[in-house]
Motif scaffolding. Structure first.
Motif, PDB file in Angstrom:
ATOM      1  N   VAL A 182      -9.157   1.695  -0.157  1.00  0.00           N
ATOM      2  CA  VAL A 182     -10.166   1.331  -1.151  1.00  0.00           C
ATOM      3  C   VAL A 182     -10.421   2.551  -2.023  1.00  0.00           C
ATOM      4  CG1 VAL A 182     -12.498   0.476  -1.546  1.00  0.00           C
ATOM      5  CG2 VAL A 182     -11.222  -0.274   0.479  1.00  0.00           C
ATOM      6  N   ILE A 183     -10.228   2.381  -3.347  1.00  0.00           N
ATOM      7  CA  ILE A 183     -10.425   3.497  -4.275  1.00  0.00           C
ATOM      8  C   ILE A 183     -11.709   3.301  -5.068  1.00  0.00           C
ATOM      9  CG2 ILE A 183      -7.966   3.982  -4.484  1.00  0.00           C
ATOM     10  CD1 ILE A 183      -8.013   2.521  -7.177  1.00  0.00           C
ATOM     11  N   ASP A 184     -12.333   4.401  -5.397  1.00  0.00           N
ATOM     12  CA  ASP A 184     -13.580   4.387  -6.173  1.00  0.00           C
ATOM     13  C   ASP A 184     -13.234   4.301  -7.652  1.00  0.00           C
ATOM     14  OD1 ASP A 184     -16.189   4.448  -6.908  1.00  0.00           O
ATOM     15  OD2 ASP A 184     -16.490   6.581  -6.527  1.00  0.00           O
ATOM     16  N   SER A 185     -12.745   3.120  -8.053  1.00  0.00           N
ATOM     17  CA  SER A 185     -12.279   2.926  -9.424  1.00  0.00           C
ATOM     18  C   SER A 185     -12.276   1.430  -9.703  1.00  0.00           C
ATOM     19  CB  SER A 185     -10.873   3.521  -9.584  1.00  0.00           C
ATOM     20  OG  SER A 185     -10.404   3.328 -10.888  1.00  0.00           O
ATOM     21  N   VAL A 186     -11.804   1.060 -10.878  1.00  0.00           N
ATOM     22  CA  VAL A 186     -11.647  -0.352 -11.242  1.00  0.00           C
ATOM     23  C   VAL A 186     -10.178  -0.590 -11.525  1.00  0.00           C
ATOM     24  CG1 VAL A 186     -12.268  -2.175 -12.845  1.00  0.00           C
ATOM     25  CG2 VAL A 186     -13.955  -0.449 -12.228  1.00  0.00           C
ATOM     26  N   ALA A 187      -9.533  -1.404 -10.725  1.00  0.00           N
ATOM     27  CA  ALA A 187      -8.099  -1.636 -10.864  1.00  0.00           C
ATOM     28  C   ALA A 187      -7.746  -2.970 -10.230  1.00  0.00           C
ATOM     29  CB  ALA A 187      -7.309  -0.507 -10.207  1.00  0.00           C
ATOM     30  N   GLU A 188      -6.607  -3.519 -10.608  1.00  0.00           N
ATOM     31  CA  GLU A 188      -6.137  -4.742  -9.973  1.00  0.00           C
ATOM     32  C   GLU A 188      -5.654  -4.433  -8.560  1.00  0.00           C
ATOM     33  OE1 GLU A 188      -3.886  -6.429 -13.796  1.00  0.00           O
ATOM     34  OE2 GLU A 188      -4.081  -7.869 -12.161  1.00  0.00           O
ATOM     35  N   ALA A 189      -5.858  -5.377  -7.660  1.00  0.00           N
ATOM     36  CA  ALA A 189      -5.426  -5.186  -6.282  1.00  0.00           C
ATOM     37  C   ALA A 189      -3.903  -5.148  -6.217  1.00  0.00           C
ATOM     38  CB  ALA A 189      -5.973  -6.312  -5.407  1.00  0.00           C
ATOM     39  N   LEU A 190      -3.378  -4.283  -5.356  1.00  0.00           N
ATOM     40  CA  LEU A 190      -1.932  -4.078  -5.261  1.00  0.00           C
ATOM     41  C   LEU A 190      -1.474  -4.269  -3.824  1.00  0.00           C
ATOM     42  CD1 LEU A 190       0.141  -1.321  -6.955  1.00  0.00           C
ATOM     43  CD2 LEU A 190       0.326  -1.615  -4.490  1.00  0.00           C
ATOM     44  N   LEU A 191      -0.420  -5.064  -3.650  1.00  0.00           N
ATOM     45  CA  LEU A 191       0.160  -5.320  -2.337  1.00  0.00           C
ATOM     46  C   LEU A 191       1.513  -4.627  -2.262  1.00  0.00           C
ATOM     47  CD1 LEU A 191      -1.073  -7.009  -0.032  1.00  0.00           C
ATOM     48  CD2 LEU A 191       0.535  -8.836  -0.616  1.00  0.00           C
ATOM     49  N   GLY A 192       1.665  -3.705  -1.289  1.00  0.00           N
ATOM     50  CA  GLY A 192       2.875  -2.899  -1.168  1.00  0.00           C
ATOM     51  C   GLY A 192       4.042  -3.660  -0.577  1.00  0.00           C
ATOM     52  N   ILE A 193       5.211  -2.984  -0.557  1.00  0.00           N
ATOM     53  CA  ILE A 193       6.462  -3.626  -0.153  1.00  0.00           C
ATOM     54  C   ILE A 193       6.447  -4.103   1.297  1.00  0.00           C
ATOM     55  CG2 ILE A 193       7.441  -1.334   0.330  1.00  0.00           C
ATOM     56  CD1 ILE A 193       9.301  -4.556  -0.759  1.00  0.00           C
ATOM     57  N   LYS A 194       5.851  -3.317   2.195  1.00  0.00           N
ATOM     58  CA  LYS A 194       5.862  -3.683   3.617  1.00  0.00           C
ATOM     59  C   LYS A 194       5.134  -5.003   3.845  1.00  0.00           C
ATOM     60  CE  LYS A 194       4.658  -1.850   8.212  1.00  0.00           C
ATOM     61  NZ  LYS A 194       3.778  -2.946   8.627  1.00  0.00           N
ATOM     62  N   THR A 195       3.931  -5.122   3.297  1.00  0.00           N
ATOM     63  CA  THR A 195       3.153  -6.347   3.483  1.00  0.00           C
ATOM     64  C   THR A 195       3.780  -7.513   2.736  1.00  0.00           C
ATOM     65  OG1 THR A 195       1.156  -4.997   3.693  1.00  0.00           O
ATOM     66  CG2 THR A 195       0.850  -7.347   3.292  1.00  0.00           C
ATOM     67  N   CYS A 196       4.306  -7.260   1.537  1.00  0.00           N
ATOM     68  CA  CYS A 196       4.969  -8.324   0.776  1.00  0.00           C
ATOM     69  C   CYS A 196       6.143  -8.899   1.557  1.00  0.00           C
ATOM     70  CB  CYS A 196       5.457  -7.786  -0.572  1.00  0.00           C
ATOM     71  SG  CYS A 196       4.163  -7.490  -1.791  1.00  0.00           S
ATOM     72  N   THR A 197       6.898  -8.027   2.228  1.00  0.00           N
ATOM     73  CA  THR A 197       8.043  -8.469   3.015  1.00  0.00           C
ATOM     74  C   THR A 197       7.593  -9.243   4.247  1.00  0.00           C
ATOM     75  OG1 THR A 197       9.281  -6.520   2.279  1.00  0.00           O
ATOM     76  CG2 THR A 197      10.144  -7.702   4.179  1.00  0.00           C
ATOM     77  N   GLU A 198       6.553  -8.753   4.925  1.00  0.00           N
ATOM     78  CA  GLU A 198       6.045  -9.435   6.116  1.00  0.00           C
ATOM     79  C   GLU A 198       5.545 -10.832   5.782  1.00  0.00           C
ATOM     80  OE1 GLU A 198       3.077  -6.822   7.584  1.00  0.00           O
ATOM     81  OE2 GLU A 198       4.464  -5.557   8.715  1.00  0.00           O
ATOM     82  N   LEU A 199       4.994 -11.003   4.587  1.00  0.00           N
ATOM     83  CA  LEU A 199       4.470 -12.312   4.185  1.00  0.00           C
ATOM     84  C   LEU A 199       5.527 -13.185   3.518  1.00  0.00           C
ATOM     85  CD1 LEU A 199       0.993 -11.281   2.705  1.00  0.00           C
ATOM     86  CD2 LEU A 199       1.466 -12.261   4.955  1.00  0.00           C
ATOM     87  N   GLY A 200       6.746 -12.675   3.402  1.00  0.00           N
ATOM     88  CA  GLY A 200       7.809 -13.452   2.777  1.00  0.00           C
ATOM     89  C   GLY A 200       7.657 -13.603   1.278  1.00  0.00           C
ATOM     90  N   LEU A 201       6.885 -12.712   0.665  1.00  0.00           N
ATOM     91  CA  LEU A 201       6.688 -12.795  -0.783  1.00  0.00           C
ATOM     92  C   LEU A 201       7.800 -12.088  -1.545  1.00  0.00           C
ATOM     93  CD1 LEU A 201       2.840 -12.074  -0.851  1.00  0.00           C
ATOM     94  CD2 LEU A 201       3.979 -14.274  -1.206  1.00  0.00           C
ATOM     95  N   ILE A 202       8.461 -11.128  -0.884  1.00  0.00           N
ATOM     96  CA  ILE A 202       9.581 -10.404  -1.473  1.00  0.00           C
ATOM     97  C   ILE A 202      10.700 -10.345  -0.437  1.00  0.00           C
ATOM     98  CG2 ILE A 202      10.416  -8.149  -2.270  1.00  0.00           C
ATOM     99  CD1 ILE A 202       7.736  -7.631  -3.505  1.00  0.00           C
ATOM    100  N   SER A 203      11.923 -10.641  -0.858  1.00  0.00           N
ATOM    101  CA  SER A 203      13.092 -10.574   0.027  1.00  0.00           C
ATOM    102  C   SER A 203      14.078  -9.568  -0.534  1.00  0.00           C
ATOM    103  CB  SER A 203      13.763 -11.945   0.143  1.00  0.00           C
ATOM    104  OG  SER A 203      12.867 -12.892   0.706  1.00  0.00           O
ATOM    105  N   ILE A 204      14.688  -8.791   0.353  1.00  0.00           N
ATOM    106  CA  ILE A 204      15.663  -7.785  -0.041  1.00  0.00           C
ATOM    107  C   ILE A 204      16.994  -8.116   0.628  1.00  0.00           C
ATOM    108  CG2 ILE A 204      16.263  -5.339  -0.005  1.00  0.00           C
ATOM    109  CD1 ILE A 204      13.290  -4.709   0.117  1.00  0.00           C
ATOM    110  N   PHE A 205      18.027  -8.312  -0.177  1.00  0.00           N
ATOM    111  CA  PHE A 205      19.341  -8.682   0.340  1.00  0.00           C
ATOM    112  C   PHE A 205      20.302  -7.508   0.139  1.00  0.00           C
ATOM    113  CE2 PHE A 205      17.243 -12.524  -1.140  1.00  0.00           C
ATOM    114  CZ  PHE A 205      17.295 -13.317  -0.005  1.00  0.00           C
ATOM    115  N   THR A 206      20.530  -6.751   1.208  1.00  0.00           N
ATOM    116  CA  THR A 206      21.455  -5.615   1.119  1.00  0.00           C
ATOM    117  C   THR A 206      22.859  -6.002   1.553  1.00  0.00           C
ATOM    118  OG1 THR A 206      20.790  -4.938   3.345  1.00  0.00           O
ATOM    119  CG2 THR A 206      19.619  -3.950   1.496  1.00  0.00           C
ATOM    120  N   ASN A 207      22.982  -6.951   2.480  1.00  0.00           N
ATOM    121  CA  ASN A 207      24.293  -7.345   2.980  1.00  0.00           C
ATOM    122  C   ASN A 207      25.135  -7.987   1.893  1.00  0.00           C
ATOM    123  OD1 ASN A 207      23.651  -6.444   5.514  1.00  0.00           O
ATOM    124  ND2 ASN A 207      22.939  -8.435   6.243  1.00  0.00           N
TER     125      ASN A 207
END
Length: 394
Positions: free
Chosen positions: A327-352
């Motif tokens: 939590v930052i002492d500022s005004v900004a849009e909420a941001l979801l990082g890569i780890k959580t995005c991947t866990e929730l299936g919101l972002i998929s990474i295909f390296t194979n």
């Protein structure tokens, strides 16, 4: 009163103020003239004295008043106090009125209406106010919109367009002032100092954290020993084209930017307050957190705390347990990082896929993938525009 006279008079500014100031100036001038023995007396024998008094007034009033005097009708030029109610003078003052800084068009209109009824004798004062707004409104964008209306532009339509424009501009400024946080690779070692005012919600988190996961709790009064692993860039423009999604954080819906380059989850203080009012359920909270630096900045952002909560994605039913948020002492849009995005299936990474396609091309064109470095016969020229300033993008 100065024995040299009342001094020059300024006929510029708000019409009502100018009229009041003129009456005061005339009273001072009359006292000055009387003290000099130059009286304003009726009768044929006093024509020369009245002419002398008028000349004295024009001299002391100054060049701007003499300029206006030259525009008066011949019948008005003999009466030195005729300026006070003179139509030409009042219209001159009206035409000099411009919209002030931080003044709405509605407020500007009210000033114009007061001035327009102060001896201007306009047949249709609304049309005059409309024309004055078009000519002297602060915003060139609004002026363009008004002029595009052509002959259809009425006084009422002018106020509607002005109100709409001001509302849009206000909303745009509000959106533009909300920074976005996007990751830039940079690591800075160290620890963060404790921030005041970070509290939990309905799970008894008025302490620095609750009894859950007590083995992870730092000693009372100490700060978290998290390294400074995160670096962000703050952008002042609310960019479009970014992917967003609504997920539940501790049972409360939050709209996040999905950032595949960020390795932490961040919300601002207003969002944290909204989550508390919504009854967020958290597992743990701390009044500390890792330092976050803006891109190229040596000064860290103010992290007022961090908390852990379950996150649910209603779109696909995925869940991420014990997810950490800063939590930052500022005004900004909420941001979801890569780890959580991947866990929730919101972002998929295909390296194979890349590896498999590479193998297929290598099998199909073995000569091109033989040992050694490939080359092109002859020389090639790379055309570079050296006038273009390079920029860094996250």
């Amino acid at each position: 009163m100065d024995s040299k006279g009342p001094g020059n008079f300024s006929p510029d500014g708000d019409a009502s103020i100018v009229s009041t100031n003129w009456r005061s100036w005339v009273e001072e001038f009359e006292a000055f003239s009387d003290s000099k023995g130059i009286f304003n007396l009726d009768g044929e024998g006093n024509v020369n004295m009245r002419a002398q008094r008028k000349a004295l007034l024009l001299y002391h009033a100054g060049a701007r008043v003499r300029e206006i005097y030259g525009m008066l009708a011949a019948t008005d030029r003999d009466n030195y106090n005729g300026f006070e109610t003179n139509e030409t003078f009042q219209r001159h003052v009206f035409r000099k009125m411009v919209q002030l800084e931080n003044e709405t068009v509605s407020q500007y209109c009210a000033r114009l209406r007061k001035a327009g009824g102060n001896g201007c004798n306009y047949h249709n004062v609304n049309d005059q106010i409309r024309d004055q707004i078009v000519e002297y409104c602060i915003s060139d964008v609004l002026r363009k919109h008004l002029m595009e209306e052509g002959n259809a532009l009425t006084f009422e339509r002018t106020l509607v367009l002005a109100s709409t424009h001001e509302s849009v501009e206000s909303r745009f400024r509000e959106m533009s002032s909300r920074p976005l946080l996007n990751r830039v690779s940079d690591n800075r070692p160290g620890t963060n100092r404790s921030s005041n005012g970070f509290r939990g919600s309905r799970t008894g988190l008025d302490r620095e954290q609750n009894d859950e996961d007590s083995s992870d709790r730092p000693d009372a009064g100490n700060v978290s020993q998290n390294p400074d692993r995160f670096a962000f860039t703050l952008n002042s423009i609310n960019k479009v084209g970014l992917h967003r999604a609504v997920v539940q954080v501790g049972g409360v819906d939050v709209k996040f930017i999905l950032d595949s380059g960020a390795d932490c989850n961040v919300i601002d203080k207003p969002t944290w307050e909204t989550l508390k009012k919504g009854g967020i359920v958290v597992k743990k909270s701390e009044r500390s957190g890792p330092k976050i630096y803006s891109y190229t900045s040596q000064k860290p952002l103010s992290v007022i705390g961090q908390f852990w909560a379950e996150v649910h994605c209603s779109g696909n039913g995925e869940m991420a347990k014990n997810t950490k948020f800063l939590v930052i002492d500022s005004v900004a849009e909420a941001l979801l990082g890569i780890k959580t995005c991947t866990e929730l299936g919101l972002i998929s990474i295909f390296t194979n896929l890349v590896i498999e396609e590479g193998a297929a091309w290598k099998s199909k064109f073995p000569k091109l993938f033989s040992e050694g470095i490939g080359k092109v016969d002859g020389e090639i020229t790379l055309f570079i525009d050296h006038t273009v300033v390079p920029v860094a993008q996250p």
